[in-house]
Design a protein around this motif. Structure first.
Motif, mmCIF file in Angstrom:
data_model
loop_
_atom_site.group_PDB
_atom_site.id
_atom_site.type_symbol
_atom_site.label_atom_id
_atom_site.label_comp_id
_atom_site.label_asym_id
_atom_site.label_seq_id
_atom_site.Cartn_x
_atom_site.Cartn_y
_atom_site.Cartn_z
ATOM 1 N N ARG A 326 0.819 -1.217 0.000
ATOM 2 C CA ARG A 326 0.000 0.000 0.000
ATOM 3 C C ARG A 326 0.856 1.272 0.000
ATOM 4 N NH1 ARG A 326 -5.510 -0.915 1.100
ATOM 5 N NH2 ARG A 326 -5.902 -3.130 0.762
ATOM 6 N N HIS A 327 2.136 1.124 0.166
ATOM 7 C CA HIS A 327 3.043 2.276 0.237
ATOM 8 C C HIS A 327 3.812 2.428 -1.071
ATOM 9 C CE1 HIS A 327 2.533 2.690 4.657
ATOM 10 N NE2 HIS A 327 2.371 1.376 4.600
ATOM 11 N N ASP A 328 4.367 3.618 -1.278
ATOM 12 C CA ASP A 328 5.233 3.823 -2.430
ATOM 13 C C ASP A 328 6.435 2.890 -2.315
ATOM 14 O OD1 ASP A 328 5.977 5.805 -4.777
ATOM 15 O OD2 ASP A 328 7.793 5.485 -3.591
ATOM 16 N N PRO A 329 6.810 2.192 -3.383
ATOM 17 C CA PRO A 329 7.880 1.191 -3.266
ATOM 18 C C PRO A 329 9.252 1.757 -2.966
ATOM 19 C CG PRO A 329 7.183 1.462 -5.556
ATOM 20 C CD PRO A 329 6.204 2.204 -4.727
ATOM 21 N N THR A 330 9.470 3.056 -3.191
ATOM 22 C CA THR A 330 10.799 3.634 -2.950
ATOM 23 C C THR A 330 10.840 4.586 -1.766
ATOM 24 O OG1 THR A 330 10.368 5.420 -4.538
ATOM 25 C CG2 THR A 330 11.418 3.426 -5.384
ATOM 26 N N HIS A 331 9.709 4.783 -1.098
ATOM 27 C CA HIS A 331 9.662 5.671 0.062
ATOM 28 C C HIS A 331 9.024 4.913 1.227
ATOM 29 C CE1 HIS A 331 10.081 8.498 -3.275
ATOM 30 N NE2 HIS A 331 10.518 9.390 -2.403
ATOM 31 N N HIS A 332 9.837 4.507 2.186
ATOM 32 C CA HIS A 332 9.384 3.697 3.310
ATOM 33 C C HIS A 332 9.798 4.341 4.633
ATOM 34 C CE1 HIS A 332 8.977 -0.347 0.919
ATOM 35 N NE2 HIS A 332 7.965 0.484 0.710
ATOM 36 N N PRO A 333 9.093 5.390 5.070
ATOM 37 C CA PRO A 333 9.440 5.992 6.368
ATOM 38 C C PRO A 333 9.313 4.975 7.494
ATOM 39 C CG PRO A 333 7.933 7.397 5.130
ATOM 40 C CD PRO A 333 7.983 6.092 4.414
ATOM 41 N N ARG A 334 10.259 5.045 8.424
ATOM 42 C CA ARG A 334 10.296 4.094 9.524
ATOM 43 C C ARG A 334 10.277 4.826 10.864
ATOM 44 N NH1 ARG A 334 12.829 1.698 5.308
ATOM 45 N NH2 ARG A 334 12.585 -0.572 5.064
ATOM 46 N N PRO A 335 9.701 4.195 11.882
ATOM 47 C CA PRO A 335 9.729 4.797 13.221
ATOM 48 C C PRO A 335 11.164 5.020 13.687
ATOM 49 C CG PRO A 335 8.157 2.994 13.145
ATOM 50 C CD PRO A 335 8.932 2.954 11.856
ATOM 51 N N ASN A 336 11.368 6.129 14.395
ATOM 52 C CA ASN A 336 12.668 6.529 14.933
ATOM 53 C C ASN A 336 13.692 6.839 13.851
ATOM 54 O OD1 ASN A 336 11.727 6.339 17.566
ATOM 55 N ND2 ASN A 336 12.307 4.183 17.750
ATOM 56 N N GLY A 337 13.204 7.068 12.640
ATOM 57 C CA GLY A 337 14.082 7.518 11.566
ATOM 58 C C GLY A 337 14.093 9.023 11.413
ATOM 59 N N GLY A 338 13.428 9.721 12.337
ATOM 60 C CA GLY A 338 13.365 11.174 12.266
ATOM 61 C C GLY A 338 12.091 11.642 11.594
ATOM 62 N N ALA A 366 20.087 21.110 13.543
ATOM 63 C CA ALA A 366 19.722 20.439 14.790
ATOM 64 C C ALA A 366 20.366 19.062 14.936
ATOM 65 C CB ALA A 366 18.208 20.304 14.869
ATOM 66 N N GLY A 367 21.013 18.566 13.894
ATOM 67 C CA GLY A 367 21.569 17.219 13.935
ATOM 68 C C GLY A 367 20.499 16.150 13.930
ATOM 69 N N VAL A 368 19.378 16.423 13.246
ATOM 70 C CA VAL A 368 18.228 15.518 13.240
ATOM 71 C C VAL A 368 18.129 14.810 11.889
ATOM 72 C CG1 VAL A 368 15.702 15.477 13.237
ATOM 73 C CG2 VAL A 368 16.923 16.834 14.940
ATOM 74 N N PRO A 369 18.074 13.482 11.857
ATOM 75 C CA PRO A 369 17.835 12.770 10.598
ATOM 76 C C PRO A 369 16.392 12.980 10.148
ATOM 77 C CG PRO A 369 17.739 11.233 12.422
ATOM 78 C CD PRO A 369 18.161 12.564 13.018
ATOM 79 N N TRP A 370 16.137 12.865 8.851
ATOM 80 C CA TRP A 370 14.782 13.031 8.352
ATOM 81 C C TRP A 370 14.541 12.107 7.169
ATOM 82 C CZ3 TRP A 370 13.983 15.257 3.404
ATOM 83 C CH2 TRP A 370 15.112 15.877 2.843
ATOM 84 N N GLN A 371 13.265 11.933 6.839
ATOM 85 C CA GLN A 371 12.849 11.009 5.794
ATOM 86 C C GLN A 371 11.829 11.687 4.881
ATOM 87 O OE1 GLN A 371 12.131 6.915 7.766
ATOM 88 N NE2 GLN A 371 11.609 8.364 9.402
ATOM 89 N N SER A 372 11.606 11.099 3.716
ATOM 90 C CA SER A 372 10.605 11.619 2.785
ATOM 91 C C SER A 372 9.417 10.675 2.705
ATOM 92 C CB SER A 372 11.196 11.783 1.380
ATOM 93 O OG SER A 372 12.175 12.794 1.357
#
Length: 432
Positions: A326-338, A366-372
């Motif tokens: 159900r998700h985009d195959p190339t964008h998989h945000p994960r918990p604790n990934g920012g 801020a030194g914070v990782p982030w996801q799309s």
């Protein structure tokens, strides 16, 4: 996205979030608790019916279940732009109808209306309380929170519907979602009389009410290493809590070149078209009055708005391990990934390339990782207050948030580090 100087985690922020969620079972409680935190940090309430002055410092306005707070640095020019964190205080739930007392076959029930788009099955067989506000005969208002098992929406036993296993659960919003709260004969006015007693009011004092149900199961850490949080109303009190923490931190920073703002709206879950919603006049009115109170003109207002940026912060979808298709195959945000940057080229989210750069810079500082995050092309995309804010006020807006599972459930799930990471990114944005 990774950063070269990662932030050091502080579980204390998430501990505080759990306390905030417990104390805020309704939008009215959420703004009250947020205001108390702002007051402790030196902010003061201003009323919309009063004349506003040009004094520096922290200020906030409350209208119903919405709150706008801002900080004016010393020497701020009338055309000084704003940096806004936008969020919302409401969550999908079951709300009490105008004539609440109902029942059948010896059961006493409460008549409810479905608010927003809740996962209805998540409200079944769950102990529920009632919270909200009561309006008294003299026009004053009183918050009420019955935070103990009071109501329950009982599910039909499998013996009476064995097709539920093969065909799935089918719920009629009108017939199947009315909670029980006792036995016996139904009497008109029972619920309100009960709430008057609970609030220490005399019979007949309450003439109006805005009431809703909530799960009384407390928020909790989950998992072997407590790396997850299971809680109600993460959508979107997680962002309200992080935004308030960021505003308080920004107000204490020296040399601000923007006016930091927290805009916590009500009624996002049903379209934002309310006087307390993002599609209403509240934010624009507050920002304009701040400009004019500092001696500004319409030209100053236009200059300030043109240089203003808003981060619209709301939860988004983490990749679901049982439904990855159900998700985009190339964008998989994960918990604790920012925190996640939410993108939709059809403007369900307001983010563009320039906004991405603003958010990336804030996270890097801020030194914070982030996801799309982007939706699967075959799936409809949700929306937020972001496009509404951008279109209504002509303000550059970026949609962000925290990845979670079970969005719109009575109990949602997110990573336990992500609230702290979001707060750090918002603080960096407001201070820059």
């Amino acid at each position: 996205m990774s950063t070269s100087t990662p932030v050091r985690f502080d579980r204390g922020h998430t501990d505080d979030l759990l306390s905030f969620l417990t104390a805020a079972p309704s939008p009215y409680h959420a703004v009250t608790v947020t205001a108390e935190r702002l007051e402790k940090a030196g902010f003061r309430q201003v009323r919309e019916t009063d004349a506003w002055d040009a004094t520096a410092g922290g200020k906030y306005v409350i209208r119903g279940g919405a709150l706008i707070a801002w900080y004016v640095p010393e020497g701020a020019d009338p055309h000084t732009p704003f940096r806004i964190v936008g969020a919302h205080t409401d969550s999908p739930n079951l709300r009490v109808k105008p004539d609440p007392d109902s029942g059948a076959h010896g059961w006493r029930q409460i008549a409810v209306e479905i608010y927003g788009g809740p996962l209805l099955n998540s409200w079944l067989d769950r102990d529920l309380g009632i919270a909200g506000r009561l309006t008294l005969r003299d026009g004053s208002q009183r918050l009420i929170n019955i935070d103990r098992p009071l109501l329950r929406v009982p599910q039909l036993a499998i013996h009476l519907d064995r097709s539920v296993v093969s065909d799935g659960l089918k719920l009629d919003k009108q017939r199947h979602m009315q909670p029980i709260w006792g036995l016996g004969q139904v009497h008109e006015g029972d619920l309100i009389r009960f709430l008057e007693e609970e609030a220490g009011l005399s019979a007949g004092e309450v003439t109006g009410w805005d009431l809703m149900t909530h799960s009384v199961e407390p928020p909790a850490y989950l998992g072997r290493d407590r790396e997850l949080v299971a809680a109600p109303r993460l959508d979107n009190l997680l962002s309200v809590h992080a935004g308030a923490a960021a505003l308080i931190a920004a107000a204490a920073a020296p040399g601000l070149s923007y006016l930091p703002v927290l805009a916590a709206f009500d009624h996002e879950e049903n379209g934002s078209q309310a006087d307390t919603g993002a599609d209403g006049p509240l934010l624009g009115s507050v920002l304009e009055r701040s400009v004019f109170a500092r001696g500004g003109t319409y030209e100053d207002r236009a200059r300030a708005f043109a240089a203003t940026i808003c981060l619209s912060s709301d939860v988004g979808h983490a990749v679901h391990p049982n439904y990855a298709e159900r998700h985009d195959p190339t964008h998989h945000p994960r918990p604790n990934g920012g925190p996640i940057l939410k993108v939709n080229v059809n403007q369900r989210y307001a983010t563009d390339g320039a906004g991405r750069a603003v958010f990336a810079a804030a996270c890097e500082r801020a030194g914070v990782p982030w996801q799309s995050f982007v939706s699967n092309n075959a799936m409809p995309c949700g929306t937020t207050i972001g496009p509404i804010t951008a279109a209504r006020h002509g303000i550059q807006t970026v949609d962000i948030g925290v990845a979670c599972l079970s969005m719109h459930s009575a109990r949602e799930l997110c990573g336990s580090d992500d609230p702290y990471l979001l707060a750090n990114a918002l603080t960096s944005f407001l201070q820059s």
